[in-house]
Design an enzyme around this catalytic site. Sequence first.
Site, mmCIF file in Angstrom:
data_model
loop_
_atom_site.group_PDB
_atom_site.id
_atom_site.type_symbol
_atom_site.label_atom_id
_atom_site.label_comp_id
_atom_site.label_asym_id
_atom_site.label_seq_id
_atom_site.Cartn_x
_atom_site.Cartn_y
_atom_site.Cartn_z
ATOM 1 N N SER A 9 0.610 -1.173 0.214
ATOM 2 C CA SER A 9 -0.152 0.274 0.290
ATOM 3 C C SER A 9 0.823 0.842 -0.016
ATOM 4 C CB SER A 9 -1.303 0.180 1.466
ATOM 5 O OG SER A 9 -1.252 1.452 1.616
ATOM 6 N N TYR A 22 -2.486 -0.375 10.516
ATOM 7 C CA TYR A 22 -2.444 -1.043 8.823
ATOM 8 C C TYR A 22 -0.937 -0.132 8.154
ATOM 9 C CZ TYR A 22 -3.865 -1.156 4.506
ATOM 10 O OH TYR A 22 -4.458 -1.185 2.527
#
Length: 684
Positions: A561, A574
């Site tokens: 990501s 995250y």
Amino acid sequence: MDGDRTTDRETVEALLTRSHRLGSDPRNTNYAGGNTSAKGTGTDPVTGGETELLWVKGSGGNLGTLTADGLAVLRLDRLRALKDVYPGVEREDEMVAAFDHCLHGRGGAAPSIDTAMHGLVDAAHVDHLHPDSGIALACAADGERLTAECFGDTVVWVPWRRPGFQLGLDIAAVKEANPRAIGCVLGGHGITAWGDTSEECERNSLHIIRTAEEFLAERGRPEPFGPVLEGYGPLEEDERRARAAALAPYVRAVASADRPQVGHFTDTGAVLDFLSRAEHPRLAALGTSCPDHFLRTKVRPLVLDLPATAPLEEAVARLKELHAEYRAEYRAYYERHAAPDSPAMRGADPAIVLVPGVGMFSFGKDKQTARVAGEFYVNAINVMRGAEAVSSYSPIEESEKFRIEYWELEEAKLRRMPRPKALATRIALVTGAGSGIGRAIAHRLAAEGACVVVADLNAENARAVAEELGGPDKAVAVTVDVTSEEQIAEAFGAAVLAFGGVDLVVNNAGISISKPLLETTAGDWDLQHAIMARGSFLVSREAARVMAAQGMGGDIVYIASKNGVFAGPNNIAYGATKADQAHQVRLLAAELGELGIRVNGVNPDGVVRGSGIFAGGWGARRAAVYGVPEEKLGEFYAQRTLLKREVLPEHVANAVFALTGGELSHTTGLHIPVDAGVAAAFLR
């Protein structure tokens, strides 16, 4: 002329119906084996008058699924006139090109090598089939005597002859000389039957097949393959499947030394019984006989000559020794029979590998080809059993097998095949593939020719995606929790049993917990890291084990990501996990490069539409952080990018293909941003 068109249609419909019935029962013929035909009248578009036509299954079709487009349509007057220009058996291959000059109209299938058989035999309907029972008689040492004993003068023996124009002439002469005959047994090959009507032809075909079955059952001795060898009996099912999964990557390496192959595993009772018996080494060494068989299975299999209980390391070492011997023997076979104008040797690896107590591994250019090769070897086992039950198995001479295997007509057929897709023969396992980005990746990889293992915690979603991709010859579903070492091992075991191995793994499974630091619990942190950091590590470790055993290199791709690079608010669990994944890419690229395994990553951002993570509540939380309505979140993300474009799951899938499709073959340790341009996340 309306009546003529109706007659044409009825003739074709009756032929297709008969073909489907015959082809749907594996006792009658093997997959894509055999052909059927019908003669009738049609309208000559030039003269407007009637002309006699032949409708016959074309090259490469399958009787069970035959359509009108799969039929070749020829003018009988022109086809029969070829007898007058036939140059003799030494030049009979030239006649295949001549069939094109006999075609009636445009379209339809290409005429097969067996067209002459159907056109020259004086019967309105002809079936040529490859039933196990018929081939058992055809491959028995005294097949001619047994055929007469079984059928009397109603079925005639035709000695072995390679398929072609001369065989068509031979069968036509046999029918003319034997008015009581309903068909014939073709030595080393199969059966042919005929009739005045479609129903009579089918009835005669089934009579030959079923009568041969009954003859073999009634006359056959009870243990044609000999007594059971101690230690060679089947392992218990769970142990057998585990052993097969452990061996599969090593077996695939054996089958893929010349070019990568897709595999299929079979442990049916027929295979296990054959491998447990004393005569299996002798019979396997004799090879298969029917041309349809050995074109798909090669002239003989590789047989592991160890009991099922041998240690795995010993079995692997012996496989490598036997493989070297097999390759040397195959090259010698080629050199014994090759002429100056023979096609080049296509490869010396086995298509069938037999492991006593475990089962059979079969290989081909794709899953269907591999599966069908295994089915054909089961046919070969049935043929051997029947022949040994009433006589002894006596396949055609090795030189004749070579003539078929390296037939210029077969070579021409191979040259006509379309170019393989970029990921053909590659086997991909994608985690989190039941929805969102993972589903899009699975679809793209399958579209590019890969076999795909759809791995997901949600079994229903995984099954749905596998079905979307085309079912078990294209994709299989596995249920896996990536936090479980046991479930990951089981998933890879299922993958190697389904397709032979694994070449491409995509770590995509994940969740997103979006909270400020003070609201993030230790449980949140542990869950986030267990699924994505630990899960990716466990999946990559199992992938590396399989890929190392195969010795064929491979690809591991992490769907990381932009958050692994860019520090956004309220995202500690995250973001930290994505940074962990990003560094796993670098670490594994450095470690696995010597094995030819490339490890790369993709850094998406703002994938809202179609995303399983955003649908699970993450979207609402991120929308709240940025103060926008949830339905506008994708637009918000797009507007903060340099390109002002929304990122979709398909764009991430495109990046995965770019990394694995062959153009970046010398790239490893790379992260590709798929974020429409987020300057703060530029890699440096």
